[in-house]
Scaffold this motif. Structure first.
Motif, short mmCIF file in Angstrom:
data_model
loop_
_atom_site.label_atom_id
_atom_site.label_comp_id
_atom_site.label_asym_id
_atom_site.label_seq_id
_atom_site.Cartn_x
_atom_site.Cartn_y
_atom_site.Cartn_z
N VAL A 80 47.25 33.50 22.82
CA VAL A 80 47.70 33.69 24.21
C VAL A 80 49.06 34.38 24.21
O VAL A 80 49.29 35.32 25.00
CB VAL A 80 47.74 32.34 24.96
CG1 VAL A 80 48.45 32.47 26.30
CG2 VAL A 80 46.33 31.80 25.14
N GLU A 81 49.95 33.95 23.35
CA GLU A 81 51.28 34.57 23.28
C GLU A 81 51.20 36.02 22.83
O GLU A 81 51.90 36.89 23.37
CB GLU A 81 52.19 33.76 22.36
CG GLU A 81 52.54 32.41 22.94
CD GLU A 81 53.22 31.46 21.97
OE1 GLU A 81 53.84 30.50 22.45
OE2 GLU A 81 53.14 31.68 20.73
N LEU A 82 50.33 36.32 21.86
CA LEU A 82 50.15 37.70 21.40
C LEU A 82 49.69 38.59 22.54
O LEU A 82 50.23 39.68 22.75
CB LEU A 82 49.16 37.74 20.23
CG LEU A 82 48.80 39.13 19.70
CD1 LEU A 82 50.03 39.85 19.15
CD2 LEU A 82 47.72 39.01 18.63
N VAL A 83 48.71 38.13 23.30
CA VAL A 83 48.22 38.93 24.43
C VAL A 83 49.33 39.09 25.47
O VAL A 83 49.50 40.17 26.05
CB VAL A 83 46.94 38.30 25.03
CG1 VAL A 83 46.54 38.99 26.33
CG2 VAL A 83 45.81 38.38 24.02
N GLY A 84 50.10 38.04 25.70
CA GLY A 84 51.23 38.13 26.63
C GLY A 84 52.25 39.16 26.18
O GLY A 84 52.76 39.96 26.98
N ILE A 85 52.58 39.15 24.90
CA ILE A 85 53.52 40.13 24.33
C ILE A 85 53.00 41.55 24.55
O ILE A 85 53.73 42.43 25.00
CB ILE A 85 53.77 39.86 22.83
CG1 ILE A 85 54.62 38.59 22.67
CG2 ILE A 85 54.43 41.06 22.15
CD1 ILE A 85 54.68 38.06 21.24
N LEU A 86 51.73 41.75 24.26
CA LEU A 86 51.15 43.09 24.42
C LEU A 86 51.19 43.53 25.88
O LEU A 86 51.55 44.67 26.18
CB LEU A 86 49.73 43.13 23.89
CG LEU A 86 49.60 42.97 22.37
CD1 LEU A 86 48.15 42.74 21.98
CD2 LEU A 86 50.19 44.17 21.65
N GLY A 87 50.82 42.65 26.79
CA GLY A 87 50.84 43.01 28.21
C GLY A 87 52.24 43.34 28.69
O GLY A 87 52.46 44.35 29.38
N TYR A 88 53.19 42.50 28.31
CA TYR A 88 54.57 42.74 28.73
C TYR A 88 55.10 44.05 28.16
O TYR A 88 55.72 44.85 28.87
CB TYR A 88 55.47 41.57 28.30
CG TYR A 88 56.92 41.83 28.60
CD1 TYR A 88 57.41 41.72 29.90
CD2 TYR A 88 57.81 42.21 27.59
CE1 TYR A 88 58.74 41.99 30.18
CE2 TYR A 88 59.14 42.48 27.87
CZ TYR A 88 59.60 42.37 29.17
OH TYR A 88 60.91 42.65 29.44
N TYR A 89 54.86 44.29 26.86
CA TYR A 89 55.41 45.50 26.27
C TYR A 89 54.65 46.76 26.68
O TYR A 89 55.20 47.86 26.57
CB TYR A 89 55.57 45.35 24.75
CG TYR A 89 56.85 44.58 24.47
CD1 TYR A 89 58.08 45.23 24.50
CD2 TYR A 89 56.85 43.21 24.28
CE1 TYR A 89 59.26 44.54 24.32
CE2 TYR A 89 58.03 42.51 24.09
CZ TYR A 89 59.24 43.18 24.12
OH TYR A 89 60.42 42.50 23.96
N CYS A 90 53.45 46.62 27.22
CA CYS A 90 52.81 47.78 27.88
C CYS A 90 53.59 48.12 29.14
O CYS A 90 53.88 49.29 29.39
CB CYS A 90 51.35 47.48 28.20
SG CYS A 90 50.23 47.58 26.80
N LEU A 91 53.95 47.10 29.92
CA LEU A 91 54.78 47.32 31.11
C LEU A 91 56.10 47.98 30.72
O LEU A 91 56.53 48.95 31.36
CB LEU A 91 55.03 46.00 31.83
CG LEU A 91 56.06 46.03 32.97
CD1 LEU A 91 55.63 46.96 34.09
CD2 LEU A 91 56.31 44.61 33.48
#
Length: 188
Positions: free
Chosen positions: A150-161
């Motif tokens: 979950v944290e990995l997906v959150g990191i990816l989503g945030y850093y796409c932004l």
């Protein structure tokens, strides 16, 4: 040259000043680059930088795994400023220079560590297709755990932004141009 600058403090609204002050008082100790754009909506700036603090500094993933994921994202979007800042952090966190060079060259890096391999493979698959195939998902769970995934997906989503913000407003340029990301196919 950047398309936007951080407004001078005297020109900021009280909400903008409060968002900047909160960022400076936080873990980073400064206003992060994407906030230069986000500050036009002070609530976005405040919430965005707080989410970034959480995902960068307060997850169960080791810093080398977070930085690995951020570099995969930065390479995916060819985000020079994101790449330059996080290449430095990845090296500090112990990610091998050869791994970083492979990601920059769009090659699959040699990763012996199961957690690094899972983080890289999940990040790459998710960014490439928007999905994680079932066998890879299971491997990610086995290596990182449910919370880690979950944290990995959150990191990816945030850093796409972050990458899209930096790219759209050309923040951090030209000072953060990363020659290793020179990719003629993806030039604007």
């Amino acid at each position: 040259m950047p398309r936007l600058d951080l407004p001078p403090e005297a020109a900021m609204t009280p909400e903008q000043r409060a968002a900047c002050a909160e960022a400076v008082a936080g873990i980073r100790g400064r206003v992060p680059a994407p906030m230069i754009a986000w500050i036009r909506n002070p609530e976005l700036a405040a919430r965005g930088q707080k989410l970034g603090e959480l995902l960068r500094y307060q997850t169960t993933l080791e810093p080398r795994l977070s930085e690995l994921a951020i570099l995969v994202c930065a390479r995916h979007w060819t985000s020079h400023h994101e790449w330059t800042a996080h290449k430095r952090e990845a090296l500090k966190a112990g990610l091998a220079p050869e791994v970083i060079a492979a990601i920059a060259a769009r090659r699959v890096p040699a990763l012996a560590d199961a957690r690094e391999r899972a983080a890289y493979d999940v990040a790459s698959a998710l960014l490439a297709s928007g999905r994680v195939p079932a066998p890879l998902y299971q491997r990610g769970l086995d290596a990182l755990g449910e919370r880690g995934m979950v944290e990995l997906v959150g990191i990816l989503g945030y850093y796409c932004l972050v990458a899209l913000t930096l790219n759209a407003f050309e923040l951090g340029l030209p000072g953060s141009l990363a020659p290793e990301l020179d990719d003629p196919e993806h030039r604007a």
